[in-house]
Enzyme design. Structure first.
Site, mmCIF file in Angstrom:
data_model
loop_
_atom_site.group_PDB
_atom_site.id
_atom_site.type_symbol
_atom_site.label_atom_id
_atom_site.label_comp_id
_atom_site.label_asym_id
_atom_site.label_seq_id
_atom_site.Cartn_x
_atom_site.Cartn_y
_atom_site.Cartn_z
ATOM 1 N N GLY A 59 38.918 44.476 56.470
ATOM 2 C CA GLY A 59 39.760 43.302 56.607
ATOM 3 C C GLY A 59 39.578 42.683 57.980
ATOM 4 O O GLY A 59 39.704 43.375 58.980
ATOM 5 N N ASN A 133 47.580 49.043 51.559
ATOM 6 C CA ASN A 133 46.276 48.596 51.095
ATOM 7 C C ASN A 133 46.327 48.605 49.584
ATOM 8 O O ASN A 133 46.677 49.627 48.995
ATOM 9 C CB ASN A 133 45.203 49.569 51.611
ATOM 10 C CG ASN A 133 43.866 49.418 50.895
ATOM 11 O OD1 ASN A 133 43.155 50.380 50.711
ATOM 12 N ND2 ASN A 133 43.523 48.219 50.497
ATOM 13 N N GLY A 134 46.032 47.481 48.962
ATOM 14 C CA GLY A 134 45.997 47.469 47.510
ATOM 15 C C GLY A 134 46.774 46.324 46.916
ATOM 16 O O GLY A 134 47.011 45.305 47.574
ATOM 17 N N ASP A 376 23.822 45.889 45.340
ATOM 18 C CA ASP A 376 24.907 46.686 44.789
ATOM 19 C C ASP A 376 25.610 46.043 43.599
ATOM 20 O O ASP A 376 26.181 46.739 42.766
ATOM 21 C CB ASP A 376 25.935 47.035 45.876
ATOM 22 C CG ASP A 376 26.280 45.839 46.712
ATOM 23 O OD1 ASP A 376 26.824 44.871 46.163
ATOM 24 O OD2 ASP A 376 25.989 45.853 47.927
ATOM 25 N N CYS A 468 37.917 54.617 38.665
ATOM 26 C CA CYS A 468 38.250 53.387 37.955
ATOM 27 C C CYS A 468 36.949 52.622 37.777
ATOM 28 O O CYS A 468 36.201 52.439 38.733
ATOM 29 C CB CYS A 468 39.242 52.532 38.750
ATOM 30 S SG CYS A 468 39.514 50.904 37.988
HETATM 31 S S1 SF4 Z 1 36.649 49.733 39.981
HETATM 32 FE FE1 SF4 Z 1 36.806 47.541 39.748
HETATM 33 S S2 SF4 Z 1 38.770 47.179 38.675
HETATM 34 FE FE2 SF4 Z 1 38.796 49.285 39.444
HETATM 35 S S3 SF4 Z 1 39.822 49.147 41.443
HETATM 36 FE FE3 SF4 Z 1 37.615 48.985 41.836
HETATM 37 S S4 SF4 Z 1 37.124 46.792 41.847
HETATM 38 FE FE4 SF4 Z 1 39.156 47.069 40.895
#
Ligand code: SF4
Length: 492
Positions: A59, A133-134, A376, A468
């Protein structure tokens, strides 16, 4: 306490990111925010300064540190880079042995000093500072309910909801924080500071990184372990999903506010965001990226003369691809480290020039060669096309693009600034259509299975490798269907 404003033009430009080498002139994904906390060290402010400096790539719009010695809060926040916001005199004025600090990249909430963190409040039990953060997916809903019942918000940052939830609770601070955190849905890493306590918490899926270190008797907390290296601290462990650590005069109390859900650390941390010298979930980022390049080579080999990576985030993967194939790795693209921040020029022509200012193809390396270019991700496709064209203009006879992530098709709700689905090129175009659009001779993406195996390395883990992957597979780990305006990106 103070808030400082650096003249606007100095910070709204396209600063070249230390960690990833990317800048706003590119259509790449943007980092979210970085947090750094200290408990029990007489030089808490200075440690925070160096820690935040190491997290600067997360950031670049604002920075802040709030310090206390148990009595009054001392804090300073400003727009700009850490080194621009703080100087020696300011740091010397921030007395205290515990602190929370923040670097911000805003996506939700205005980019203004008002939303710079840590946010600091007075409430009935004293002072409260919050850094996060988030993104809290259900924050608009909670905020609406709070406003309906009389709360007056000071900022447009969604982070403020937790302060209101705590302030309105009749319970003591720890119980109020526990109940407040349990109401939040999303991906977040929280640091809360009062006059006598600090709370560190991670969302129930561990979507955003948060880690603990030790320096002598002091506890340190950071978004990434690279910040511990800088201050000479030892890295201890990651904060667990749903965990809530309470620090007070008696020391550290390990607690939780929610049962852990399936581990889902953001896959983009491994692919792009985090610094290569950081470790997460037991893996080093450089090593994981190198494995991504190796797996990519196994999945989609192409005969070529040189392999090059888009600096800086794709260099590790390019080295891995080269090692696996035996094709030499060369520095075919270099970035200009000294461009600093410049104003973004609005016209397309000047944007093209902007790329050349910051990234150059090395003619002697690529001229007359078949080049494998490792990157990437592809977001809108415009950056990839510009870089492919740079290589062609420098004489590359073929440019084969290899992307070390699956096609990016879905927006992020958990703190990463992504365009809407309609703007993501992979959401509507086939790989062959994207190849034509970016002017490449061939284009391949790393498979989801390949990405997971590269991240896991020798440590096979649970479902999806604890990642994720929603921006690739649309499988969001939390509910995202709350009423009100959908917010992609970061609320910190
Ligand atoms: S994997 Fe993709 S959807 Fe999941 S937190 Fe990271 S950027 Fe967001």
């Amino acid at each position: 306490m103070s808030d400082a404003i650096i003249p606007q033009g100095l910070w709204t430009g396209d600063y070249y990111n230390q960690g990833t080498g990317k800048s706003d002139i590119f259509d790449t994904l943007k980092e979210e925010c970085g947090v750094f906390g200290v408990f029990g060290h007489p030089e808490a402010a200075s440690l925070s300064y160096y820690g935040l400096h190491a997290l600067q790539h997360r950031g670049e719009e604002s920075a802040g540190i709030c310090v206390t010695n148990g009595d009054e809060f001392n804090y300073h926040r400003g727009m700009g880079l850490v080194k621009e916001v703080f100087d020696r005199d300011l740091l010397a004025s921030l007395h205290g042995d515990r602190s929370i600090g923040h670097v911000r990249y805003s996506t939700n909430g205005d980019s203004s000093l008002m939303n710079a963190q840590p946010l600091v409040f007075k409430y009935r039990d004293g002072d409260l500072a919050v850094a996060t953060n988030g993104n809290i997916v259900n924050a608009p809903q909670i905020r609406h309910q709070l406003e309906q019942s009389g709360s007056i918000f000071q900022t447009t940052s969604d982070t403020e909801v937790i302060a209101h939830l705590i302030a309105r609770s009749p319970k003591d601070f720890v119980e109020a924080a526990r109940e407040a955190l349990a109401q939040l849905v999303g991906g977040f890493a929280f640091m809360l500071l009062t006059n006598d306590k600090m709370i560190i918490a991670s969302d129930p899926h561990g979507l955003r990184p948060l880690t603990m270190g030790r320096l002598g008797d002091a506890y340190l907390f950071s978004s990434e372990t690279c910040a511990f290296e800088v201050v000479g601290a030892e890295s201890i462990r990651d904060i667990l999903p749903g965990e809530m650590l309470v620090l007070d005069a008696e020391g550290l109390h390990e607690d939780r506010y929610a049962q852990p859900q399936r581990k889902a650390l953001c896959a983009m941390e491994y692919i792009y965001f985090s610094r290569p010298d950081s470790d997460m979930n037991g893996s080093n980022m450089h090593a994981a990226r190198k494995r991504m390049g190796q797996v990519m080579a196994q999945e989609s080999f192409v005969d070529a003369d040189v392999v090059t990576g888009v600096p800086d985030s794709s260099i590790s993967a390019a080295i891995g691809y080269a090692e696996q194939t035996g094709i030499p790795y060369e520095l075919g693209l270099i970035k200009n480290k000294y461009t600093g921040r410049t104003f973004i020029q609005p016209s397309q022509e000047l944007r093209e020039q902007g790329v050349k200012m910051k990234l150059s193809a090395v003619r002697r390396v690529v001229e007359g060669k078949r080049v494998v270019m490792i990157d990437d991700s592809i977001v809108r496709g415009t950056t990839s096309r510009r870089i492919v064209n740079l290589l062609r203009e420098a004489g590359a006879t073929e440019v084969h693009v290899r992307i070390t992530s699956p096609p990016f098709k879905n927006p992020c709700f958990y703190g990463i600034d992504t365009p809407s689905r309609a703007e993501l090129i992979a959401s509507s175009k086939s790989i062959e259509e994207i190849r034509k659009e970016i002017n490449a001779d061939s284009l391949e993406f790393l498979s989801a299975e390949g990405l997971i195996s590269a991240v896991e390395g020798d440590n096979a883990r649970d479902y999806k490798g604890g990642l994720c992957m929603a921006c690739f597979d649309n499988d969001y780990p939390t509910r995202t269907d709350f009423e009100g305006e959908k917010k992609f990106g970061c609320s910190c």
